[in-house]
Design a protein around this motif. Structure first.
Motif, PDB file in Angstrom:
ATOM      1  N   GLU A 264       9.878 -23.917  16.100  1.00 61.60           N
ATOM      2  CA  GLU A 264       9.027 -25.083  16.373  1.00 61.60           C
ATOM      3  C   GLU A 264       9.562 -26.378  15.843  1.00 61.60           C
ATOM      4  O   GLU A 264       9.096 -27.439  16.238  1.00 61.60           O
ATOM      5  N   ASP A 265      10.447 -26.314  14.874  1.00 57.65           N
ATOM      6  CA  ASP A 265      11.001 -27.571  14.365  1.00 57.65           C
ATOM      7  C   ASP A 265      11.955 -28.180  15.387  1.00 57.65           C
ATOM      8  O   ASP A 265      12.283 -29.356  15.304  1.00 57.65           O
ATOM      9  N   HIS A 266      12.385 -27.376  16.371  1.00 64.56           N
ATOM     10  CA  HIS A 266      13.253 -27.905  17.427  1.00 64.56           C
ATOM     11  C   HIS A 266      12.616 -27.888  18.820  1.00 64.56           C
ATOM     12  O   HIS A 266      13.027 -28.646  19.695  1.00 64.56           O
ATOM     13  N   PHE A 267      11.653 -26.992  19.033  1.00 66.35           N
ATOM     14  CA  PHE A 267      11.042 -26.870  20.364  1.00 66.35           C
ATOM     15  C   PHE A 267       9.529 -26.855  20.198  1.00 66.35           C
ATOM     16  O   PHE A 267       8.986 -25.934  19.595  1.00 66.35           O
ATOM     17  N   TYR A 268       8.885 -27.865  20.718  1.00 67.59           N
ATOM     18  CA  TYR A 268       7.435 -27.955  20.529  1.00 67.59           C
ATOM     19  C   TYR A 268       6.719 -27.241  21.678  1.00 67.59           C
ATOM     20  O   TYR A 268       6.864 -27.622  22.836  1.00 67.59           O
ATOM     21  N   PRO A 269       5.938 -26.203  21.351  1.00 66.07           N
ATOM     22  CA  PRO A 269       5.289 -25.438  22.421  1.00 66.07           C
ATOM     23  C   PRO A 269       3.865 -25.897  22.715  1.00 66.07           C
ATOM     24  O   PRO A 269       3.122 -26.254  21.807  1.00 66.07           O
ATOM     25  N   GLU A 270       3.498 -25.888  23.970  1.00 66.19           N
ATOM     26  CA  GLU A 270       2.104 -26.079  24.385  1.00 66.19           C
ATOM     27  C   GLU A 270       1.809 -25.036  25.458  1.00 66.19           C
ATOM     28  O   GLU A 270       2.725 -24.576  26.151  1.00 66.19           O
ATOM     29  N   ILE A 271       0.554 -24.715  25.608  1.00 60.49           N
ATOM     30  CA  ILE A 271       0.127 -23.850  26.711  1.00 60.49           C
ATOM     31  C   ILE A 271      -0.832 -24.664  27.562  1.00 60.49           C
ATOM     32  O   ILE A 271      -1.766 -25.282  27.038  1.00 60.49           O
ATOM     33  N   ILE A 272      -0.567 -24.678  28.864  1.00 61.01           N
ATOM     34  CA  ILE A 272      -1.459 -25.448  29.740  1.00 61.01           C
ATOM     35  C   ILE A 272      -2.067 -24.545  30.807  1.00 61.01           C
ATOM     36  O   ILE A 272      -1.538 -23.478  31.120  1.00 61.01           O
ATOM     37  N   ASN A 273      -3.165 -25.017  31.336  1.00 65.23           N
ATOM     38  CA  ASN A 273      -3.720 -24.399  32.530  1.00 65.23           C
ATOM     39  C   ASN A 273      -2.830 -24.843  33.693  1.00 65.23           C
ATOM     40  O   ASN A 273      -2.726 -26.032  33.960  1.00 65.23           O
ATOM     41  N   PRO A 274      -2.154 -23.891  34.353  1.00 65.37           N
ATOM     42  CA  PRO A 274      -1.173 -24.296  35.375  1.00 65.37           C
ATOM     43  C   PRO A 274      -1.800 -25.027  36.563  1.00 65.37           C
ATOM     44  O   PRO A 274      -1.118 -25.762  37.264  1.00 65.37           O
ATOM     45  N   GLU A 275      -3.086 -24.840  36.783  1.00 65.48           N
ATOM     46  CA  GLU A 275      -3.725 -25.536  37.907  1.00 65.48           C
ATOM     47  C   GLU A 275      -4.082 -26.979  37.569  1.00 65.48           C
ATOM     48  O   GLU A 275      -3.859 -27.870  38.367  1.00 65.48           O
ATOM     49  N   THR A 276      -4.610 -27.193  36.368  1.00 64.66           N
ATOM     50  CA  THR A 276      -5.100 -28.528  36.027  1.00 64.66           C
ATOM     51  C   THR A 276      -4.163 -29.322  35.121  1.00 64.66           C
ATOM     52  O   THR A 276      -4.295 -30.532  34.997  1.00 64.66           O
TER      53      THR A 276
END
Ligand code: ADP
Ligand code: K
Ligand code: ZN
Length: 438
Positions: A264-276
């Protein structure tokens, strides 16, 4: 990289305090956004369309305001349109296969390569490997990021690297035995082929010094892991990465094998709703979006991976504080729709491998009959069973059919095929064959 962690063992960053990590991420994010804004036309224009300037990123949560990037952006700007530094600063190019049309090209500055080396080194350390290990890199070397990515990380760790690349499998096995290889990096499907080739040479992997496999670059299931571990006596670790972000080494399992820690110090992760496109809280399943925090040749801001997973924020038993993502059980690109039902190949793999007597070699064939789309699953079964009585073959076919139908909720045609009839893979397996009429 800031202060206290600089000269220490870099793996210390895996155990860093949350507040420190969030501060580091924000500092790097702001710098990255400014860099992309100044040097990447596409990003700059999308920011302007939204009336945004880099200074609008005041907290990590502000990332949600930023525009997404998608695979098509790389295609549309082929080959170097997303590069944010002059070519004189670019010291390496890689490209991903891209089954249709132009490949996707990525570039690295010298410091980007150092980041990559560092995360892969930390990835190997996470699997318990040290300078005393002999790591055989059987990912393809070349434009594909797998081979060279694993190579330099293993070297940085101080391990003894055996750069076999993919292919020439009989020889791989010989070297594995003669050199006392303790860890192999390749796709899980290729390792299955290696196990088989070893047996054909009279070598049981369980008798060799090999103890770890670092497997990724394609989706695989928990059932596949069990099969591999039982057949080879090794511990099989899941590693995740993609060229657009850096290559292998974005995330990896630790000894607990309960999800992959994201660097995470190099790649910031998020999870999104792929539709919205809405950001989902940790623990909810959706599309993984990644932002590079320290890659300068080609910064990727909110890149939509199309990989489906969830973030696991709970502390891991290994003590690492960086968050995990769950196994990538599916990617949007692999999903197919049959008579209105969404089907993921991983569901079919899970069903096949849950039945005794099957081999981890199968094909999924999609075809049209009388105007309707159908699925045929061809599965290899083990030698003894195949030469056995017709009755037990029928029973096996029946078990398989109901296992698959039970998981996907659709009728399927199952064909048992003889050992060694399904095409083996030395890299990413292609198991879905689409013969549907359009
Ligand atoms: P290509 O797009 O040509 O396959 P990449 O090597 O960059 O080139 O592929 C990255 C993709 O491979 C990821 O986005 C993901 O879909 C898949 N992948 C990589 N590692 C894993 C893994 N451990 N589990 C599941 N899928 C993976
Ligand atoms: K150069
Ligand atoms: Zn852990």
């Amino acid at each position: 990289m800031s202060s206290q962690y600089l000269n220490d063992d870099l793996s210390a960053l895996d155990y860093v305090q949350k507040d420190y990590l969030r501060g580091l991420q924000l500092e790097r994010l702001r710098k990255m956004v400014q860099h992309a804004y100044d040097h990447v036309e596409l990003f700059n224009s999308r920011m302007k369309e939204r009336n945004l300037v880099p200074a609008d990123v005041k907290s990590l949560g502000d990332i949600a305001k930023l525009p997404f990037m998608v695979k098509a952006d790389l295609r549309d700007t082929y080959p170097f349109g997303l590069f944010a530094v002059p070519m004189s600063e670019v010291v390496r190019l890689h490209a991903s296969s891209g089954t249709t049309g132009k490949p996707i090209v990525v570039g690295y500055t010298r410091s980007d390569l150092e980041v990559w080396m560092e995360v892969v080194k930390r990835a190997f350390a996470s699997c318990g490997l040290t300078r005393d290990d002999v790591i055989q890199v059987s990912y393809g070397y070349g434009l594909f990021t797998g081979g060279l990515g694993a190579h330099y990380g293993a070297e940085a760790l101080g391990a003894t690297v055996v750069p076999t690349s993919g292919g020439n499998t009989q020889r791989q096995i010989m070297l594995m035995r003669d050199f006392g290889t303790t860890a192999v990096c390749c796709t899980p499907s290729y390792f299955n082929f290696m196990i088989e080739q070893a047996l054909a040479q009279g070598i049981d992997m369980r008798d060799l010094p090999i103890k770890a496999g670092i497997f990724g670059a394609e989706p695989w299931t928990e059932e596949m892991r069990k099969r591999i571990e039982a057949a080879s006596g090794i511990k099989a670790y899941d590693i995740y990465g993609l060229s657009e972000i850096i290559g292998p080494g974005v995330a990896i399992e630790c000894g607990c094998q309960q999800g992959m820690h994201v660097f995470e110090d190099h790649f910031y992760p998020e999870i999104i709703n792929p539709e919205t496109g809405e950001v989902l809280p940790d623990g909810e399943t959706g599309e993984l979006v990644l932002t590079t925090l320290s890659k300068y040749a080609m910064p990727m801001i909110r890149y939509r991976t199309r990989d489906i997973t969830k973030i696991i924020a709970e502390p891991c038993e290994c003590g690492r504080t960086i968050r995990r993502i769950a196994r990538i059980s599916s990617r949007s690109d692999d999903m197919f729709i049959i008579r209105g039902v969404n089907v993921f190949p991983s569901q079919i793999e899970t069903a096949i491998l849950s039945v005794d007597g099957t081999m981890p070699h199968y094909n999924i064939i999609l075809y049209t009959e009388n105007g309707l789309d159908n699925i045929e699953v061809d599965v290899e079964i083990n030698e003894e069973l195949f030469s056995d009585k017709v009755r037990s073959m029928e029973a096996l076919q029946h078990r398989l059919t109901s296992a698959i139908e039970g998981l996907i909720g659709l009728r399927v045609r199952v064909k048992l095929v003889a050992p060694n009839t399904i095409q083996r893979s030395e890299g990413k397996a292609r198991r879905v064959i689409d013969h549907r009429e359009r």
